[in-house]
Design a protein around this motif. Sequence first.
Motif, PDB file in Angstrom:
ATOM      1  N   LEU A   1     -32.885  11.013 -41.681  1.00  0.00           N
ATOM      2  CA  LEU A   1     -34.454  11.854 -41.983  1.00  0.00           C
ATOM      3  C   LEU A   1     -35.370  11.430 -42.060  1.00  0.00           C
ATOM      4  N   ALA A   2     -35.382  10.812 -43.116  1.00  0.00           N
ATOM      5  CA  ALA A   2     -36.601  10.138 -44.523  1.00  0.00           C
ATOM      6  C   ALA A   2     -37.501   9.647 -43.666  1.00  0.00           C
ATOM      7  N   GLU A   3     -37.228   8.907 -43.120  1.00  0.00           N
ATOM      8  CA  GLU A   3     -37.930   7.742 -42.448  1.00  0.00           C
ATOM      9  C   GLU A   3     -38.757   8.548 -41.019  1.00  0.00           C
ATOM     10  N   LEU A   4     -38.307   9.436 -40.357  1.00  0.00           N
ATOM     11  CA  LEU A   4     -39.220  10.612 -39.376  1.00  0.00           C
ATOM     12  C   LEU A   4     -39.862  11.397 -40.344  1.00  0.00           C
ATOM     13  N   GLU A   5     -39.725  12.285 -41.521  1.00  0.00           N
ATOM     14  CA  GLU A   5     -40.494  12.782 -42.223  1.00  0.00           C
ATOM     15  C   GLU A   5     -42.031  11.564 -42.709  1.00  0.00           C
ATOM     16  N   ARG A   6     -41.148  10.460 -42.834  1.00  0.00           N
ATOM     17  CA  ARG A   6     -43.049   9.377 -43.189  1.00  0.00           C
ATOM     18  C   ARG A   6     -43.613   9.297 -42.252  1.00  0.00           C
ATOM     19  N   ASN A   7     -43.109   9.504 -41.131  1.00  0.00           N
ATOM     20  CA  ASN A   7     -43.782   9.273 -39.884  1.00  0.00           C
ATOM     21  C   ASN A   7     -44.242  10.031 -39.379  1.00  0.00           C
ATOM     22  N   GLN A   8     -43.634  11.379 -39.611  1.00  0.00           N
ATOM     23  CA  GLN A   8     -44.648  12.339 -38.996  1.00  0.00           C
ATOM     24  C   GLN A   8     -45.791  12.337 -39.767  1.00  0.00           C
ATOM     25  N   ALA A   9     -45.619  11.847 -41.004  1.00  0.00           N
ATOM     26  CA  ALA A   9     -46.648  12.676 -42.012  1.00  0.00           C
ATOM     27  C   ALA A   9     -47.523  11.728 -41.515  1.00  0.00           C
ATOM     28  N   LYS A  10     -47.553  10.453 -41.524  1.00  0.00           N
ATOM     29  CA  LYS A  10     -48.170   9.379 -41.527  1.00  0.00           C
ATOM     30  C   LYS A  10     -48.978   9.954 -39.794  1.00  0.00           C
ATOM     31  N   LEU A  11     -48.323  10.177 -38.567  1.00  0.00           N
ATOM     32  CA  LEU A  11     -48.714  10.401 -37.557  1.00  0.00           C
ATOM     33  C   LEU A  11     -49.846  11.918 -37.557  1.00  0.00           C
ATOM     34  N   LYS A  12     -49.831  12.725 -38.615  1.00  0.00           N
ATOM     35  CA  LYS A  12     -50.874  13.807 -38.819  1.00  0.00           C
ATOM     36  C   LYS A  12     -52.036  13.593 -39.745  1.00  0.00           C
ATOM     37  N   ILE A  13     -52.191  12.259 -40.386  1.00  0.00           N
ATOM     38  CA  ILE A  13     -53.148  12.416 -41.392  1.00  0.00           C
ATOM     39  C   ILE A  13     -53.674  11.176 -40.465  1.00  0.00           C
TER      40      ILE A  13
ATOM     41  N   GLN B   1     -28.983  10.343 -43.876  1.00  0.00           N
ATOM     42  CA  GLN B   1     -30.357  10.420 -44.986  1.00  0.00           C
ATOM     43  C   GLN B   1     -31.406  10.150 -44.659  1.00  0.00           C
ATOM     44  N   GLU B   2     -31.306   8.706 -44.963  1.00  0.00           N
ATOM     45  CA  GLU B   2     -32.559   7.951 -44.798  1.00  0.00           C
ATOM     46  C   GLU B   2     -33.041   7.831 -43.258  1.00  0.00           C
TER      47      GLU B   2
ATOM     48  N   ALA C   1     -16.636  13.372 -39.881  1.00  0.00           N
ATOM     49  CA  ALA C   1     -18.150  12.379 -39.467  1.00  0.00           C
ATOM     50  C   ALA C   1     -18.938  12.267 -39.711  1.00  0.00           C
ATOM     51  N   LEU C   2     -19.638  12.589 -39.534  1.00  0.00           N
ATOM     52  CA  LEU C   2     -20.873  13.075 -40.003  1.00  0.00           C
ATOM     53  C   LEU C   2     -21.705  12.822 -40.924  1.00  0.00           C
ATOM     54  N   HIS C   3     -22.974  12.344 -41.089  1.00  0.00           N
ATOM     55  CA  HIS C   3     -23.389  11.876 -42.261  1.00  0.00           C
ATOM     56  C   HIS C   3     -24.176  12.778 -42.495  1.00  0.00           C
ATOM     57  N   VAL C   4     -24.585  13.489 -42.196  1.00  0.00           N
ATOM     58  CA  VAL C   4     -25.932  14.755 -42.131  1.00  0.00           C
ATOM     59  C   VAL C   4     -24.998  15.984 -42.223  1.00  0.00           C
ATOM     60  N   ASN C   5     -25.645  16.988 -42.781  1.00  0.00           N
ATOM     61  CA  ASN C   5     -24.574  18.450 -42.511  1.00  0.00           C
ATOM     62  C   ASN C   5     -25.111  18.956 -41.474  1.00  0.00           C
ATOM     63  N   SER C   6     -26.717  19.106 -42.239  1.00  0.00           N
ATOM     64  CA  SER C   6     -28.390  18.807 -40.812  1.00  0.00           C
ATOM     65  C   SER C   6     -28.892  18.589 -40.965  1.00  0.00           C
TER      66      SER C   6
END
Length: 291
Positions: free
Chosen positions: A101-113, A98-99, A48-53
Amino acid sequence: IDASAAALVARRSFGFQAIDGTGMGWSSASLAILLSSLTALHDEHKSALHVNSFYPMRLVISYDDDSISNVDLHGGVIRLHPAATPVQWLEILKNVTQESLAELERNQAKLKINTQKVQDALNIKLKKGKTCSSPEYHGFVQRLAEWLDGMGSLVQDGEVHSDAIALARLVLVVEADQACRRAKINNDGTIRVGAGMSGDSVYSSISRCSQDARIKVEYRKKEVERAKEIISRTQNQLGLSRVYHEAKSTVTLQQVVDCLIRLMKSEVMERRETMKLAGQSLGITGSGHFC
């Protein structure tokens, strides 16, 4: 099975980066039972989950009801309430896609910069305070970075050229706007600011507080060195494997030192009973008549 082993099994099942349930104050056995229920939920309903990890998200199990969302796509945290049912847990976990997790990755990348830009320009180190939510913190860092972009005459080669800015890199702790309306210097020399403060306010606060903050930083270093010396002496005399100060306790470092000095001077130290403490850990976690 203890809590550590149960957490490892649950973390591998869901793919969480980490699992934290220490803030509840539960015993290892109770926490292990809760985490085993979480693992059983995955075994039964993983289809029922939408992601495997769920990596790189972290799971926090706590009684925190003040959070804006159970799924934080800025801080990368999923929050589950221990009193909720497994079905309620499942509904929260199903919100992660998955969307997401992709948004999280974008947010973290923007924060790092943005963080790198702000830290290099103002010669500070940014830190999120306990009262500041992840969205607030991300918004604060982004506004400060945009403010620096607009300060063309002040910023040259990525650095702010001003004698008022801290000579030594200081720590700027960002708290919620309601908890901090104006800049204050903490006892450890960090400067506390509110997430709603403007770039001009932050800049002037660093300029105004930097000298006093550096003095407190140096004083704090001396306090820490003295505490280490007293702790080492206590360990050697009692044969303790560890002497620690509870991280979430309200006890100050000076109170820890005073406590150990009183212990070393007490009559108990003259008795052979102290041999029973060999190999044990001594934690200083509270003060007053409730401890």
